[in-house]
Design an enzyme around this catalytic site. Structure first.
Site, PDB file in Angstrom:
ATOM      1  N   SER A   1       0.819  -1.213   0.000  1.00 60.82           N
ATOM      2  CA  SER A   1       0.000   0.000   0.000  1.00 60.82           C
ATOM      3  C   SER A   1       0.855   1.267   0.000  1.00 60.82           C
ATOM      4  O   SER A   1       1.893   1.346   0.656  1.00 60.82           O
ATOM      5  CB  SER A   1      -0.905   0.015   1.228  1.00 60.82           C
ATOM      6  OG  SER A   1      -1.523   1.277   1.316  1.00 60.82           O
TER       7      SER A   1
ATOM      8  N   LYS B   1     -14.499  -3.356   1.483  1.00 56.13           N
ATOM      9  CA  LYS B   1     -15.225  -2.080   1.385  1.00 56.13           C
ATOM     10  C   LYS B   1     -16.746  -2.209   1.512  1.00 56.13           C
ATOM     11  O   LYS B   1     -17.413  -1.275   1.961  1.00 56.13           O
ATOM     12  CB  LYS B   1     -14.911  -1.401   0.043  1.00 56.13           C
ATOM     13  CG  LYS B   1     -13.511  -0.814  -0.024  1.00 56.13           C
ATOM     14  CD  LYS B   1     -13.313  -0.038  -1.308  1.00 56.13           C
ATOM     15  CE  LYS B   1     -11.877   0.419  -1.426  1.00 56.13           C
ATOM     16  NZ  LYS B   1     -11.662   1.324  -2.556  1.00 56.13           N
TER      17      LYS B   1
ATOM     18  N   ASP C   1     -13.635   7.666  -2.097  1.00 56.32           N
ATOM     19  CA  ASP C   1     -13.141   7.284  -3.435  1.00 56.32           C
ATOM     20  C   ASP C   1     -13.841   8.107  -4.523  1.00 56.32           C
ATOM     21  O   ASP C   1     -13.179   8.704  -5.381  1.00 56.32           O
ATOM     22  CB  ASP C   1     -13.406   5.794  -3.698  1.00 56.32           C
ATOM     23  CG  ASP C   1     -12.466   4.887  -2.920  1.00 56.32           C
ATOM     24  OD1 ASP C   1     -11.313   5.277  -2.693  1.00 56.32           O
ATOM     25  OD2 ASP C   1     -12.886   3.774  -2.552  1.00 56.32           O
TER      26      ASP C   1
ATOM     27  N   GLY D   1     -17.329   0.946 -17.802  1.00 55.16           N
ATOM     28  CA  GLY D   1     -17.336   0.013 -16.672  1.00 55.16           C
ATOM     29  C   GLY D   1     -18.509   0.298 -15.758  1.00 55.16           C
ATOM     30  O   GLY D   1     -19.003   1.444 -15.696  1.00 55.16           O
TER      31      GLY D   1
ATOM     32  N   GLY E   1     -18.676  -1.518 -12.434  1.00 47.99           N
ATOM     33  CA  GLY E   1     -18.391  -2.210 -11.177  1.00 47.99           C
ATOM     34  C   GLY E   1     -18.372  -1.237 -10.005  1.00 47.99           C
ATOM     35  O   GLY E   1     -18.917  -0.133 -10.085  1.00 47.99           O
TER      36      GLY E   1
HETATM   37  P1  ATR Z   1     -14.009  -2.496  -9.291  1.00 43.45           P
HETATM   38  O1  ATR Z   1     -14.536  -2.570  -7.887  1.00 43.45           O
HETATM   39  O2  ATR Z   1     -12.533  -2.247  -9.374  1.00 43.45           O
HETATM   40  O3  ATR Z   1     -14.800  -1.576 -10.147  1.00 43.45           O
HETATM   41  P2  ATR Z   1     -15.455  -4.737 -10.354  1.00 43.45           P
HETATM   42  O4  ATR Z   1     -16.611  -4.365  -9.497  1.00 43.45           O
HETATM   43  O5  ATR Z   1     -15.064  -6.171 -10.469  1.00 43.45           O
HETATM   44  O6  ATR Z   1     -14.147  -3.978  -9.886  1.00 43.45           O
HETATM   45  O7  ATR Z   1     -15.723  -4.135 -11.829  1.00 43.45           O
HETATM   46  C1  ATR Z   1     -14.855  -4.343 -12.890  1.00 43.45           C
HETATM   47  C2  ATR Z   1     -15.366  -3.616 -14.143  1.00 43.45           C
HETATM   48  O8  ATR Z   1     -14.365  -3.796 -15.170  1.00 43.45           O
HETATM   49  C3  ATR Z   1     -16.665  -4.172 -14.702  1.00 43.45           C
HETATM   50  O9  ATR Z   1     -17.358  -3.140 -15.351  1.00 43.45           O
HETATM   51  C4  ATR Z   1     -16.145  -5.205 -15.699  1.00 43.45           C
HETATM   52  O10 ATR Z   1     -17.052  -5.499 -16.735  1.00 43.45           O
HETATM   53  P3  ATR Z   1     -18.142  -6.711 -16.581  1.00 43.45           P
HETATM   54  O11 ATR Z   1     -19.270  -6.133 -15.773  1.00 43.45           O
HETATM   55  O12 ATR Z   1     -18.527  -7.018 -17.965  1.00 43.45           O
HETATM   56  O13 ATR Z   1     -17.419  -7.824 -15.882  1.00 43.45           O
HETATM   57  C5  ATR Z   1     -14.972  -4.472 -16.269  1.00 43.45           C
HETATM   58  N1  ATR Z   1     -13.981  -5.392 -16.855  1.00 43.45           N
HETATM   59  C6  ATR Z   1     -13.104  -6.159 -16.181  1.00 43.45           C
HETATM   60  N2  ATR Z   1     -12.353  -6.871 -17.050  1.00 43.45           N
HETATM   61  C7  ATR Z   1     -12.769  -6.523 -18.304  1.00 43.45           C
HETATM   62  C8  ATR Z   1     -12.377  -6.882 -19.629  1.00 43.45           C
HETATM   63  N3  ATR Z   1     -11.384  -7.759 -19.850  1.00 43.45           N
HETATM   64  N4  ATR Z   1     -13.012  -6.301 -20.665  1.00 43.45           N
HETATM   65  C9  ATR Z   1     -13.996  -5.407 -20.452  1.00 43.45           C
HETATM   66  N5  ATR Z   1     -14.422  -5.022 -19.229  1.00 43.45           N
HETATM   67  C10 ATR Z   1     -13.818  -5.564 -18.157  1.00 43.45           C
END
Ligand code: ATR
Length: 280
Positions: A15, A66, A102, A127, A129
């Site tokens: 970290s 989290k 964040d 994205g 997530g």
């Molecule tokens: P975080 O908390 O870091 O946002 P997460 O909740 O796992 O992590 O979200 C990851 C995001 O990256 C999601 O939008 C994921 O898309 P999916 O919902 O389709 O899984 C996206 N993501 C991760 N790997 C990917 C890839 N190889 N190509 C496209 N999108 C990706």
């Protein structure tokens, strides 16, 4: 008595937070220390009880706690509740209160490099997530002209747009739909892990239509410049990596604990030194 602050997560060994916060405490002459604690998921509840018992003054929370930490807290700030994740906790005379810095940290970092008002901007988030959620709701709360969300899995983008409780114009799009609409946006934000080390040779969206009118922001800071940012910069766009967001979420956490806002240039220098590069 020296106050103790910390980070709980798993893993935490690499970290960047301890050095950043300890330097800020020293710089502001606050008698406090910050330490990273490795806490396995099955020990989270005991760790929280330990924080209370030891009167730890406040702490950050990182992956994978989290969301799961929320049920152990005494109170949760409204935005953190809406985002559904806590990364900062204050110990208020034995009551643990959860916040999310964040999303607001991201907005602050973005506002620092946007030359005109953020309120007039049309934004695309790639994205849907956890990171996207914090950034989306925080930008929507701040107030911008529009925020579209595109994602590899369209259903999660649709769901995210439905859940936003703030009044903002938003659509969920496929990546392909977003690519065709790129000229419409002012700011493009990557919240996915696409391009992150070690798979650095990937972009989350085609950069073909990105030009000098765009600001492209990537929350990734390893590498400091993702392929998305390199291509966008080569097309003339202004680019921002994830270091500023990291620093600003830390600065807002520090302010939540101490009511003092630290020197973010200083924090950034420390982070960049650890990451071994310069920001863009
Ligand atoms: P975080 O908390 O870091 O946002 P997460 O909740 O796992 O992590 O979200 C990851 C995001 O990256 C999601 O939008 C994921 O898309 P999916 O919902 O389709 O899984 C996206 N993501 C991760 N790997 C990917 C890839 N190889 N190509 C496209 N999108 C990706």
């Amino acid at each position: 008595m020296t106050k103790l602050f910390g980070l709980i997560g798993c893993p935490v060994a690499h970290s960047l937070s301890p050095q950043m916060h300890n330097d800020a405490f020293g710089n502001l002459e606050i008698d406090a220390k910050y330490h990273a604690f490795h806490v396995e998921p099955e020990n989270l509840e005991n760790a929280i009880l330990g924080c209370k018992a030891l009167q730890i003054a406040g702490f950050n929370v990182t992956i994978p706690h989290k969301v799961s930490i929320m049920k152990y807290l005494d109170d949760i700030d409204q935005l953190a509740e809406q985002i559904g994740a806590v990364n900062t906790v204050v110990n208020n005379n034995g009551r643990l209160i959860g916040y999310n810095t964040d999303g607001p940290g991201y907005v602050r970092a973005l506002a620092n490099i946007v030359t005109s008002q953020l309120n007039s901007k049309k934004i695309l988030i790639i994205g849907s997530g956890g990171a996207a959620r914090g950034i989306y709701f925080s930008l929507a709360k701040h107030g911008v002209q529009s925020i579209d969300i595109c994602n590899r899995t369209m259903t999660t983008a649709v769901e995210l747009v439905k859940q936003c409780q703030f009044d903002v114009q938003s659509s969920a799009l496929t990546i392909h739909e977003a690519e065709t609409r790129i000229p419409h946006y002012d700011i493009i934000i990557n919240t996915t892990s696409v391009g992150m080390s070690p798979k650095t040779n990937a972009v989350p969206i085609s950069t073909k239509n990105i030009n000098k009118n765009h600001l492209v922001s990537d929350i990734i800071y390893n590498p400091l410049e993702t392929k998305l940012l390199t291509e966008a910069r080569n097309n003339g766009a202004v680019v921002q990596n994830g270091v500023d967001m990291f620093v600003c979420q830390g600065a807002l956490a520090f302010e939540t604990w101490t009511s003092m806002f630290p020197n973010t240039d200083r924090m950034k220098k420390i982070v960049l030194k650890k990451l071994g590069g310069t920001t863009c």
